[in-house]
Design a protein around this motif. Structure first.
Motif, PDB file in Angstrom:
ATOM      1  N   ALA A  95       0.831  -1.214   0.000  1.00 42.40           N
ATOM      2  CA  ALA A  95       0.000   0.000   0.000  1.00 42.40           C
ATOM      3  C   ALA A  95       0.861   1.258   0.000  1.00 42.40           C
ATOM      4  O   ALA A  95       0.571   2.225  -0.715  1.00 42.40           O
ATOM      5  CB  ALA A  95      -0.939   0.006   1.201  1.00 42.40           C
ATOM      6  N   GLU A  96       1.954   1.231   0.769  1.00 37.16           N
ATOM      7  CA  GLU A  96       2.815   2.427   0.830  1.00 37.16           C
ATOM      8  C   GLU A  96       3.631   2.637  -0.456  1.00 37.16           C
ATOM      9  O   GLU A  96       4.283   3.657  -0.607  1.00 37.16           O
ATOM     10  CB  GLU A  96       3.739   2.334   2.054  1.00 37.16           C
ATOM     11  CG  GLU A  96       2.986   2.511   3.355  1.00 37.16           C
ATOM     12  CD  GLU A  96       3.705   1.877   4.528  1.00 37.16           C
ATOM     13  OE1 GLU A  96       4.664   2.490   5.016  1.00 37.16           O
ATOM     14  OE2 GLU A  96       3.320   0.770   4.925  1.00 37.16           O
ATOM     15  N   SER A  97       3.579   1.659  -1.350  1.00 35.15           N
ATOM     16  CA  SER A  97       4.193   1.849  -2.669  1.00 35.15           C
ATOM     17  C   SER A  97       3.190   2.444  -3.648  1.00 35.15           C
ATOM     18  O   SER A  97       3.535   2.761  -4.784  1.00 35.15           O
ATOM     19  CB  SER A  97       4.677   0.505  -3.232  1.00 35.15           C
ATOM     20  OG  SER A  97       5.746   0.004  -2.487  1.00 35.15           O
ATOM     21  N   THR A 114      -5.204  -1.595  -2.105  1.00 30.03           N
ATOM     22  CA  THR A 114      -5.569  -2.875  -1.486  1.00 30.03           C
ATOM     23  C   THR A 114      -6.929  -3.313  -2.039  1.00 30.03           C
ATOM     24  O   THR A 114      -7.539  -2.600  -2.842  1.00 30.03           O
ATOM     25  CB  THR A 114      -5.647  -2.747   0.054  1.00 30.03           C
ATOM     26  OG1 THR A 114      -6.605  -1.750   0.366  1.00 30.03           O
ATOM     27  CG2 THR A 114      -4.298  -2.375   0.654  1.00 30.03           C
ATOM     28  N   PHE A 115      -7.395  -4.480  -1.608  1.00 33.08           N
ATOM     29  CA  PHE A 115      -8.662  -5.009  -2.141  1.00 33.08           C
ATOM     30  C   PHE A 115      -9.856  -4.585  -1.308  1.00 33.08           C
ATOM     31  O   PHE A 115     -10.898  -4.241  -1.826  1.00 33.08           O
ATOM     32  CB  PHE A 115      -8.608  -6.546  -2.201  1.00 33.08           C
ATOM     33  CG  PHE A 115      -7.605  -7.018  -3.200  1.00 33.08           C
ATOM     34  CD1 PHE A 115      -7.937  -7.093  -4.537  1.00 33.08           C
ATOM     35  CD2 PHE A 115      -6.315  -7.342  -2.813  1.00 33.08           C
ATOM     36  CE1 PHE A 115      -7.009  -7.498  -5.479  1.00 33.08           C
ATOM     37  CE2 PHE A 115      -5.376  -7.750  -3.747  1.00 33.08           C
ATOM     38  CZ  PHE A 115      -5.729  -7.822  -5.077  1.00 33.08           C
ATOM     39  N   ARG A 116      -9.673  -4.647   0.035  1.00 33.48           N
ATOM     40  CA  ARG A 116     -10.798  -4.346   0.922  1.00 33.48           C
ATOM     41  C   ARG A 116     -10.579  -2.993   1.590  1.00 33.48           C
ATOM     42  O   ARG A 116      -9.594  -2.327   1.320  1.00 33.48           O
ATOM     43  CB  ARG A 116     -10.956  -5.486   1.932  1.00 33.48           C
ATOM     44  CG  ARG A 116     -11.324  -6.767   1.195  1.00 33.48           C
ATOM     45  CD  ARG A 116     -11.294  -8.039   1.978  1.00 33.48           C
ATOM     46  NE  ARG A 116     -11.531  -9.141   1.044  1.00 33.48           N
ATOM     47  CZ  ARG A 116     -10.584  -9.676   0.268  1.00 33.48           C
ATOM     48  NH1 ARG A 116      -9.331  -9.256   0.357  1.00 33.48           N
ATOM     49  NH2 ARG A 116     -10.877 -10.638  -0.581  1.00 33.48           N
ATOM     50  N   GLY A 117     -11.543  -2.569   2.414  1.00 33.13           N
ATOM     51  CA  GLY A 117     -11.404  -1.269   3.078  1.00 33.13           C
ATOM     52  C   GLY A 117     -11.996  -0.160   2.234  1.00 33.13           C
ATOM     53  O   GLY A 117     -12.491  -0.395   1.122  1.00 33.13           O
ATOM     54  N   LEU A 163       1.472 -17.221  -3.990  1.00 34.89           N
ATOM     55  CA  LEU A 163       0.264 -18.058  -3.923  1.00 34.89           C
ATOM     56  C   LEU A 163      -0.772 -17.665  -4.964  1.00 34.89           C
ATOM     57  O   LEU A 163      -1.582 -18.487  -5.369  1.00 34.89           O
ATOM     58  CB  LEU A 163      -0.365 -17.973  -2.528  1.00 34.89           C
ATOM     59  CG  LEU A 163       0.503 -18.444  -1.367  1.00 34.89           C
ATOM     60  CD1 LEU A 163      -0.281 -18.346  -0.071  1.00 34.89           C
ATOM     61  CD2 LEU A 163       0.986 -19.874  -1.588  1.00 34.89           C
ATOM     62  N   HIS A 164      -0.752 -16.388  -5.387  1.00 31.51           N
ATOM     63  CA  HIS A 164      -1.788 -15.926  -6.320  1.00 31.51           C
ATOM     64  C   HIS A 164      -1.227 -15.540  -7.692  1.00 31.51           C
ATOM     65  O   HIS A 164      -1.888 -14.840  -8.451  1.00 31.51           O
ATOM     66  CB  HIS A 164      -2.575 -14.763  -5.693  1.00 31.51           C
ATOM     67  CG  HIS A 164      -3.409 -15.181  -4.510  1.00 31.51           C
ATOM     68  ND1 HIS A 164      -3.914 -14.306  -3.590  1.00 31.51           N
ATOM     69  CD2 HIS A 164      -3.828 -16.415  -4.119  1.00 31.51           C
ATOM     70  CE1 HIS A 164      -4.610 -14.985  -2.661  1.00 31.51           C
ATOM     71  NE2 HIS A 164      -4.561 -16.250  -2.967  1.00 31.51           N
ATOM     72  N   GLY A 165      -0.016 -15.984  -7.995  1.00 28.41           N
ATOM     73  CA  GLY A 165       0.563 -15.724  -9.304  1.00 28.41           C
ATOM     74  C   GLY A 165       1.348 -14.424  -9.355  1.00 28.41           C
ATOM     75  O   GLY A 165       1.741 -13.878  -8.309  1.00 28.41           O
ATOM     76  N   GLY A 214       0.143  -7.071   6.639  1.00 29.20           N
ATOM     77  CA  GLY A 214      -0.676  -6.359   5.656  1.00 29.20           C
ATOM     78  C   GLY A 214      -1.680  -7.225   4.926  1.00 29.20           C
ATOM     79  O   GLY A 214      -1.904  -7.037   3.732  1.00 29.20           O
ATOM     80  N   THR A 215      -2.273  -8.160   5.654  1.00 34.62           N
ATOM     81  CA  THR A 215      -3.340  -8.951   5.027  1.00 34.62           C
ATOM     82  C   THR A 215      -4.552  -9.000   5.943  1.00 34.62           C
ATOM     83  O   THR A 215      -4.405  -9.093   7.164  1.00 34.62           O
ATOM     84  CB  THR A 215      -2.867 -10.379   4.663  1.00 34.62           C
ATOM     85  OG1 THR A 215      -3.997 -11.119   4.157  1.00 34.62           O
ATOM     86  CG2 THR A 215      -2.247 -11.116   5.834  1.00 34.62           C
ATOM     87  N   SER A 216      -5.740  -8.961   5.323  1.00 36.08           N
ATOM     88  CA  SER A 216      -6.964  -9.043   6.118  1.00 36.08           C
ATOM     89  C   SER A 216      -7.195 -10.486   6.567  1.00 36.08           C
ATOM     90  O   SER A 216      -8.061 -10.742   7.399  1.00 36.08           O
ATOM     91  CB  SER A 216      -8.156  -8.529   5.310  1.00 36.08           C
ATOM     92  OG  SER A 216      -8.229  -9.213   4.078  1.00 36.08           O
ATOM     93  N   ALA A 217      -6.427 -11.418   6.012  1.00 37.61           N
ATOM     94  CA  ALA A 217      -6.479 -12.836   6.407  1.00 37.61           C
ATOM     95  C   ALA A 217      -7.899 -13.408   6.317  1.00 37.61           C
ATOM     96  O   ALA A 217      -8.384 -14.061   7.227  1.00 37.61           O
ATOM     97  CB  ALA A 217      -5.897 -13.022   7.815  1.00 37.61           C
ATOM     98  N   ILE A 248       1.370  -7.784  11.745  1.00 41.72           N
ATOM     99  CA  ILE A 248       1.635  -6.358  11.522  1.00 41.72           C
ATOM    100  C   ILE A 248       0.541  -5.853  10.585  1.00 41.72           C
ATOM    101  O   ILE A 248       0.401  -6.335   9.455  1.00 41.72           O
ATOM    102  CB  ILE A 248       3.023  -6.133  10.895  1.00 41.72           C
ATOM    103  CG1 ILE A 248       4.120  -6.688  11.816  1.00 41.72           C
ATOM    104  CG2 ILE A 248       3.248  -4.640  10.604  1.00 41.72           C
ATOM    105  CD1 ILE A 248       5.532  -6.588  11.255  1.00 41.72           C
ATOM    106  N   ASN A 249      -0.246  -4.902  11.053  1.00 44.16           N
ATOM    107  CA  ASN A 249      -1.365  -4.402  10.247  1.00 44.16           C
ATOM    108  C   ASN A 249      -1.772  -3.031  10.766  1.00 44.16           C
ATOM    109  O   ASN A 249      -1.519  -2.694  11.916  1.00 44.16           O
ATOM    110  CB  ASN A 249      -2.560  -5.377  10.343  1.00 44.16           C
ATOM    111  CG  ASN A 249      -3.535  -5.212   9.176  1.00 44.16           C
ATOM    112  OD1 ASN A 249      -4.082  -4.128   8.956  1.00 44.16           O
ATOM    113  ND2 ASN A 249      -3.752  -6.278   8.434  1.00 44.16           N
ATOM    114  N   LEU A 250      -2.415  -2.259   9.921  1.00 47.19           N
ATOM    115  CA  LEU A 250      -2.946  -0.962  10.352  1.00 47.19           C
ATOM    116  C   LEU A 250      -4.017  -1.137  11.408  1.00 47.19           C
ATOM    117  O   LEU A 250      -4.206  -0.288  12.265  1.00 47.19           O
ATOM    118  CB  LEU A 250      -3.596  -0.250   9.159  1.00 47.19           C
ATOM    119  CG  LEU A 250      -2.708   0.445   8.151  1.00 47.19           C
ATOM    120  CD1 LEU A 250      -3.590   1.128   7.115  1.00 47.19           C
ATOM    121  CD2 LEU A 250      -1.810   1.462   8.827  1.00 47.19           C
TER     122      LEU A 250
END
Ligand code: OAD
Length: 244
Positions: free
Chosen positions: A26-28, A32-35, A116-118, A185-188, A210-212
């Motif tokens: 995100a800082e790059s 992200t996908f959610r939020g 994992l996702h290509g 940095g994943t909503s898991a 580690i997450n916001l």
């Protein structure tokens, strides 16, 4: 900021695994996908990120991936990615298991990365499997076609598709063996990837998130560090390795 337990566990660990999601990029400048500003608020995954949608409307799906390919080509790894590349040098066995398709871990210098996702920088023909780089096809405004006539798709995992078996097996093994396991940095929430932190925990790892913000995983983690990964990870590197 960091517990003594985390510092001493990490200093002594021979096996470390790090599971990453969109938040580390995100800082790059990768959305992200959610939020609130998440990609899935603006676009519907079922219309864009599955094989049937691609066959139904290849040009639309191509347009969406072309847009994301261009964003990713123009951005750079951030201090969080670089900190993980640095961490890799300090441990005998170290693996990043990422859900991200942006290739930023490798661009930051990380060596062992399971995707994992290509990877959005790769593409292949759905008929003959010939692979294509972005450079070869990015100029095309309509869905590109292979020399055999087949449609070329991005080498990413779509909804309803299996994860690449070799990447999953290697990632799962790294989670099972890890002494310290980070979830960054994943909503898991997207399975099976999201099961990795619990696989690590059941096998005895010290699990650090580690997450916001707090996530589904937080109550099961041994330690939760709230904040930006691009700030926390470099601080952790300083705290842990400066005298090592
Ligand atoms: P999400 O968008 O679901 O979650 C991103 C997480 O990162 C959230 O929990 C944010 O709070 C956190 N975050 C945002 N900025 C951060 C920062 N600077 N530092 C630390 N954390 C931050 O993304 P993923 O968990 O990666 O799958 O999503 C998993 C999968 O869902 C993706 O791989 C994708 C998507 O559908 C496929 O495309 C197959």
């Amino acid at each position: 900021m960091f517990s003594d337990k985390l510092i001493s566990r990490l200093k002594d660990a021979k096996l470390v695994a790090v599971f990453t999601g969109a938040g580390i990029s995100a800082e790059s400048g990768v959305p992200t996908f959610r939020g609130e500003d998440g990609l899935w608020k603006k676009f519907r995954p079922e219309e864009l990120a599955n094989f049937d949608a691609f066959i139904r409307n290849p040009d639309l799906v191509w347009e969406w991936y072309r847009y994301r390919k261009k964003i990713i080509a123009d951005i750079k790894p951030n201090p969080g990615h670089y900190a993980l590349a640095e961490m890799e040098k300090r441990h005998e066995h170290f693996a990043i298991i990422t859900q991200n398709i942006d290739n930023l871990h490798r661009r930051a210098g990380s060596k062992t990365v399971y995707e994992l996702h290509g990877n959005i920088e790769r593409n292949y023909c759905i008929d003959c499997r010939k692979s294509y780089s972005n450079k070869e096809i990015i100029a095309q405004e309509k869905a590109p076609r292979c020399t055999c006539g087949g449609l070329i798709r991005p080498d990413v995992v779509w909804f309803g598709e299996f994860l690449p078996q070799d990447q999953w097996d290697a990632g799962e093994a790294a989670a099972e063996r890890a002494e310290v396991f980070f979830s960054v940095g994943t909503s898991a929430v997207v399975y099976p990837a999201a099961s990795l932190p619990m696989i690590a925990k059941r096998a005895g790892a010290y699990v650090v998130e580690i997450n916001l913000e707090r996530t589904e995983l937080s109550h099961q983690a041994d330690e939760v560090l709230l904040g930006k990964s691009g700030e926390i990870l470099p601080k952790l590197i300083n705290a842990c390795y400066q005298n090592k």
